[in-house]
Design a protein around this motif. Sequence first.
Motif, PDB file in Angstrom:
ATOM      1  N   ALA A 116       0.704  -1.211  -0.289  1.00  0.00           N
ATOM      2  CA  ALA A 116      -0.057  -0.064   0.024  1.00  0.00           C
ATOM      3  C   ALA A 116       1.010   1.373  -0.047  1.00  0.00           C
ATOM      4  O   ALA A 116       0.321   2.474  -0.218  1.00  0.00           O
ATOM      5  N   LEU A 117       2.133   1.144   0.123  1.00  0.00           N
ATOM      6  CA  LEU A 117       2.956   2.468   0.370  1.00  0.00           C
ATOM      7  C   LEU A 117       2.781   3.074  -1.075  1.00  0.00           C
ATOM      8  O   LEU A 117       3.253   4.440  -0.901  1.00  0.00           O
ATOM      9  N   GLU A 118       2.771   2.497  -2.235  1.00  0.00           N
ATOM     10  CA  GLU A 118       2.815   3.342  -3.269  1.00  0.00           C
ATOM     11  C   GLU A 118       1.284   4.084  -3.679  1.00  0.00           C
ATOM     12  O   GLU A 118       1.319   4.840  -4.237  1.00  0.00           O
ATOM     13  N   VAL A 119       0.246   3.792  -2.875  1.00  0.00           N
ATOM     14  CA  VAL A 119      -0.951   4.349  -2.842  1.00  0.00           C
ATOM     15  C   VAL A 119      -0.978   5.891  -2.571  1.00  0.00           C
ATOM     16  O   VAL A 119      -1.234   6.621  -3.690  1.00  0.00           O
ATOM     17  N   PRO A 120      -0.223   6.394  -1.719  1.00  0.00           N
ATOM     18  CA  PRO A 120      -0.345   7.948  -1.470  1.00  0.00           C
ATOM     19  C   PRO A 120       0.515   8.567  -2.610  1.00  0.00           C
ATOM     20  O   PRO A 120       0.254   9.564  -2.881  1.00  0.00           O
ATOM     21  N   SER A 126      -1.613  12.365  -8.929  1.00  0.00           N
ATOM     22  CA  SER A 126      -3.068  12.529  -9.550  1.00  0.00           C
ATOM     23  C   SER A 126      -3.484  13.790  -9.300  1.00  0.00           C
ATOM     24  O   SER A 126      -4.276  14.222 -10.116  1.00  0.00           O
ATOM     25  N   THR A 127      -3.388  14.309  -8.104  1.00  0.00           N
ATOM     26  CA  THR A 127      -3.812  15.760  -7.632  1.00  0.00           C
ATOM     27  C   THR A 127      -3.026  16.984  -8.580  1.00  0.00           C
ATOM     28  O   THR A 127      -3.495  17.799  -8.729  1.00  0.00           O
ATOM     29  N   ALA A 132       3.730  20.948  -0.479  1.00  0.00           N
ATOM     30  CA  ALA A 132       3.023  22.126   0.231  1.00  0.00           C
ATOM     31  C   ALA A 132       1.780  22.271  -0.044  1.00  0.00           C
ATOM     32  O   ALA A 132       1.129  22.738   0.756  1.00  0.00           O
ATOM     33  N   GLU A 133       1.249  22.206  -1.231  1.00  0.00           N
ATOM     34  CA  GLU A 133      -0.065  22.567  -1.579  1.00  0.00           C
ATOM     35  C   GLU A 133      -1.009  21.433  -0.925  1.00  0.00           C
ATOM     36  O   GLU A 133      -2.149  22.043  -0.381  1.00  0.00           O
ATOM     37  N   ILE A 134      -0.719  20.394  -0.959  1.00  0.00           N
ATOM     38  CA  ILE A 134      -1.454  19.366  -0.072  1.00  0.00           C
ATOM     39  C   ILE A 134      -1.454  19.697   1.357  1.00  0.00           C
ATOM     40  O   ILE A 134      -2.529  19.562   1.813  1.00  0.00           O
ATOM     41  N   ALA A 135      -0.489  19.989   1.706  1.00  0.00           N
ATOM     42  CA  ALA A 135      -0.455  20.226   3.196  1.00  0.00           C
ATOM     43  C   ALA A 135      -1.402  21.423   3.608  1.00  0.00           C
ATOM     44  O   ALA A 135      -2.172  21.458   4.761  1.00  0.00           O
ATOM     45  N   ASP A 136      -1.330  22.403   2.847  1.00  0.00           N
ATOM     46  CA  ASP A 136      -1.968  23.565   2.870  1.00  0.00           C
ATOM     47  C   ASP A 136      -3.564  23.228   3.011  1.00  0.00           C
ATOM     48  O   ASP A 136      -4.382  23.835   3.575  1.00  0.00           O
ATOM     49  N   LEU A 137      -3.875  22.403   1.890  1.00  0.00           N
ATOM     50  CA  LEU A 137      -5.173  22.131   1.516  1.00  0.00           C
ATOM     51  C   LEU A 137      -5.804  21.228   2.844  1.00  0.00           C
ATOM     52  O   LEU A 137      -6.780  21.552   3.209  1.00  0.00           O
TER      53      LEU A 137
END
Length: 161
Positions: A116-120, A126-127, A132-137
């Motif tokens: 499952a480590l590849e999933v994130p 994909s996003t 940094a953008e993900i952390a902010d969101l």
Amino acid sequence: MTASPAETETDWLRLDNQICFSLHAASRAFNGVYRVVLKDLGLTYPQYLVMLVLWERGDLPVKKLGEQLRLDSGTLSPLVKRLEAAGLVRRERSVQDERSVRVLLTEEGAALRGRALEVPRRIIRSTGFDRAEIADLRARLDRLTNALDAAAATEAEDPRD
């Protein structure tokens, strides 16, 4: 020229002005990507969430698992049963309190974590967002969730008729 109050209020009811719909659409889009990404693991998105909590926290009572995932027992129990049928978890009654059932990872369930480590990584790609953008969101969504939880609690205590 400024909009009249009636026009502004009408704009409030436009679908594309609803934050809830934007979140709903994003959630559905995420589910579509997760459906493809998780197929290799044989998991649905809700099952993946259960596994994430168990990989992080170890065995837990069903009640605590539900609290972590914000799911009621009627939704969580079928998920756990399907994971158990797949050999990834097992349920065990507490000897101290027979009403309490713990969910434990099996050896196969624990081993699935490595795959499952590849999933994130795939989801991040994909996003189209950087970390940094993900952390902010995430921080903004957490703040939104907390505000909505507080508002729901306030509304429950003092509903305005």
